[in-house]
Write a protein that holds these residues in place. Structure first.
Motif, PDB file in Angstrom:
ATOM      1  N   CYS A   1       0.811  -1.230   0.000  1.00 61.05           N
ATOM      2  CA  CYS A   1       0.000   0.000   0.000  1.00 61.05           C
ATOM      3  C   CYS A   1       0.839   1.273   0.000  1.00 61.05           C
ATOM      4  O   CYS A   1       0.569   2.207   0.750  1.00 61.05           O
ATOM      5  N   TYR A   2       1.883   1.317  -0.825  1.00 62.88           N
ATOM      6  CA  TYR A   2       2.620   2.570  -0.931  1.00 62.88           C
ATOM      7  C   TYR A   2       3.005   2.851  -2.376  1.00 62.88           C
ATOM      8  O   TYR A   2       3.102   1.945  -3.218  1.00 62.88           O
ATOM      9  N   CYS A   3       3.230   4.123  -2.655  1.00 64.60           N
ATOM     10  CA  CYS A   3       3.680   4.584  -3.960  1.00 64.60           C
ATOM     11  C   CYS A   3       4.895   5.477  -3.739  1.00 64.60           C
ATOM     12  O   CYS A   3       4.872   6.376  -2.891  1.00 64.60           O
ATOM     13  N   ALA A   4       5.971   5.223  -4.484  1.00 63.03           N
ATOM     14  CA  ALA A   4       7.215   5.974  -4.325  1.00 63.03           C
ATOM     15  C   ALA A   4       7.553   6.716  -5.608  1.00 63.03           C
ATOM     16  O   ALA A   4       7.434   6.180  -6.711  1.00 63.03           O
ATOM     17  N   LEU A   5       7.979   7.955  -5.466  1.00 68.68           N
ATOM     18  CA  LEU A   5       8.424   8.787  -6.579  1.00 68.68           C
ATOM     19  C   LEU A   5       9.796   9.351  -6.247  1.00 68.68           C
ATOM     20  O   LEU A   5      10.030   9.800  -5.119  1.00 68.68           O
ATOM     21  N   SER A   6      10.702   9.330  -7.206  1.00 71.11           N
ATOM     22  CA  SER A   6      12.000   9.970  -7.019  1.00 71.11           C
ATOM     23  C   SER A   6      12.377  10.690  -8.298  1.00 71.11           C
ATOM     24  O   SER A   6      11.971  10.291  -9.395  1.00 71.11           O
ATOM     25  N   GLU A   7      13.151  11.753  -8.142  1.00 71.05           N
ATOM     26  CA  GLU A   7      13.506  12.569  -9.307  1.00 71.05           C
ATOM     27  C   GLU A   7      14.885  13.188  -9.108  1.00 71.05           C
ATOM     28  O   GLU A   7      15.263  13.556  -7.989  1.00 71.05           O
ATOM     29  N   GLN A   8      15.625  13.277 -10.207  1.00 72.54           N
ATOM     30  CA  GLN A   8      16.896  13.991 -10.199  1.00 72.54           C
ATOM     31  C   GLN A   8      16.592  15.480 -10.381  1.00 72.54           C
ATOM     32  O   GLN A   8      16.166  15.918 -11.441  1.00 72.54           O
ATOM     33  N   VAL A   9      16.798  16.257  -9.314  1.00 73.68           N
ATOM     34  CA  VAL A   9      16.414  17.665  -9.353  1.00 73.68           C
ATOM     35  C   VAL A   9      17.587  18.578  -9.716  1.00 73.68           C
ATOM     36  O   VAL A   9      17.389  19.755 -10.033  1.00 73.68           O
ATOM     37  N   GLU A  10      18.817  18.037  -9.642  1.00 78.18           N
ATOM     38  CA  GLU A  10      19.991  18.787 -10.077  1.00 78.18           C
ATOM     39  C   GLU A  10      21.047  17.791 -10.522  1.00 78.18           C
ATOM     40  O   GLU A  10      21.177  16.713  -9.939  1.00 78.18           O
TER      41      GLU A  10
ATOM     42  N   CYS B   1      13.087  12.178  -3.095  1.00 77.91           N
ATOM     43  CA  CYS B   1      12.084  11.115  -3.175  1.00 77.91           C
ATOM     44  C   CYS B   1      10.916  11.442  -2.259  1.00 77.91           C
ATOM     45  O   CYS B   1      11.056  12.160  -1.267  1.00 77.91           O
ATOM     46  N   TRP B   2       9.761  10.887  -2.630  1.00 76.12           N
ATOM     47  CA  TRP B   2       8.531  11.075  -1.859  1.00 76.12           C
ATOM     48  C   TRP B   2       7.778   9.757  -1.876  1.00 76.12           C
ATOM     49  O   TRP B   2       7.522   9.201  -2.950  1.00 76.12           O
ATOM     50  N   VAL B   3       7.448   9.247  -0.700  1.00 77.95           N
ATOM     51  CA  VAL B   3       6.749   7.965  -0.588  1.00 77.95           C
ATOM     52  C   VAL B   3       5.496   8.170   0.258  1.00 77.95           C
ATOM     53  O   VAL B   3       5.577   8.707   1.370  1.00 77.95           O
ATOM     54  N   GLU B   4       4.373   7.727  -0.262  1.00 78.03           N
ATOM     55  CA  GLU B   4       3.115   7.799   0.483  1.00 78.03           C
ATOM     56  C   GLU B   4       2.609   6.389   0.743  1.00 78.03           C
ATOM     57  O   GLU B   4       2.378   5.622  -0.194  1.00 78.03           O
ATOM     58  N   GLY B   5       2.467   6.064   2.030  1.00 75.50           N
ATOM     59  CA  GLY B   5       1.900   4.788   2.422  1.00 75.50           C
ATOM     60  C   GLY B   5       0.531   4.983   3.040  1.00 75.50           C
ATOM     61  O   GLY B   5       0.019   6.109   3.124  1.00 75.50           O
ATOM     62  N   LYS B   6      -0.053   3.910   3.494  1.00 78.12           N
ATOM     63  CA  LYS B   6      -1.389   3.982   4.077  1.00 78.12           C
ATOM     64  C   LYS B   6      -1.399   4.837   5.334  1.00 78.12           C
ATOM     65  O   LYS B   6      -2.333   5.615   5.557  1.00 78.12           O
TER      66      LYS B   6
END
Length: 249
Positions: free
Chosen positions: A58-67, A75-80
């Motif tokens: 029950c989680y979704c993870a996002l990560s990005e190269q910002v520089e 990174c940003w992870v949202e769980g229940k």
């Protein structure tokens, strides 16, 4: 996020010192997967985004190269019942056969907790909160904020082509709502090979009293010994580990 179950367990514990201990266990577990990982890390392009969804957890993870120069990732992870977010910005230097990597990023967790926990005894006796929680009365929860810095990493054995990694320093996990703190010290290898991968530490409540002694190694396990008011162990150590279903994934 391999051991994200630690956060799910933490949100079920009414005592804030116990929750902080389990969040610290989650923070330490991030380093377990680095054991034996000596290949050059993947360096994404600027703006490149990675998404990972675990429906079973029950989680979704996002990560990005910002520089890109110097490389900084977020990174940003949202769980229940939690939100985890972090950023990574590293500095490195070469020292006579080893490479030292010093990250400057910060990791943060926000747990969603039942409103009933606000009336728990340790909250009533804590005095003024260090940070007021965000209360969502409509959905019946409040959030508790935790933060910690990342550790220094040494890549050893470069001159003899026998690479191995060690993490050193203090991992201090602070509960910004209650003031509880758990410190885990990653010990540096001695000349005799003593202390390799070993960790020690302690968990303190909001009044600065020690409630757990901590020992183990960052590659496989973390053990917490409950202590009494004098700082003496009160019972057998309880191993902090993920539920058994983690072995099936």
């Amino acid at each position: 996020m391999e051991y994200c179950d630690m956060l799910e367990i933490a949100m079920m514990l009414p005592c804030s010192a116990d929750r902080t201990l389990f969040v610290a266990g989650f923070a330490m577990s991030n380093y377990a997967s680095t054991f034996g990982r000596i290949a050059k890390p993947f360096n994404p392009l600027l703006g490149e985004t990675f998404e990972y969804v675990r429906r079973d957890k029950c989680y979704c993870a996002l990560s990005e190269q910002v520089e890109h120069h110097l490389p900084i990732s977020a990174c940003w992870v949202e769980g229940k019942n939690y939100v985890y977010h972090a950023d990574t910005n590293i500095k490195s230097k070469f020292n006579s056969g080893s490479l030292t990597v010093v990250p400057t990023g910060v990791c943060q967790v926000e747990l969603k907790l039942p409103l009933a926990f606000l009336d728990h005894d340790d909250k009533k006796n804590a005095g003024a909160a260090c940070q007021l929680p965000h209360i969502n009365e409509a959905e019946g929860y409040f959030t508790e904020h935790y933060k910690w810095n990342k550790l220094t990493t040494n890549v050893n054995g470069i001159m003899i082509a026998n690479f191995w990694i060690e993490h050193v320093g203090d991992l201090d996990v602070l509960n910004h709502h209650s003031g509880d703190c758990t410190k885990i010290t990653f010990m540096q290898l001695g000349w005799t090979g003593h202390n390799k991968f070993k960790v020690t530490g302690e968990a303190l409540d909001h009044q600065g009293n020690k409630v757990y002694d901590i020992a183990g190694d960052w590659t496989s396990k973390l053990m917490a010994h409950p202590v009494d008011a004098t700082g003496s162990a009160t019972q057998e150590a309880e191993t902090i580990k993920c539920p058994s279903h983690m072995d099936d994934t």
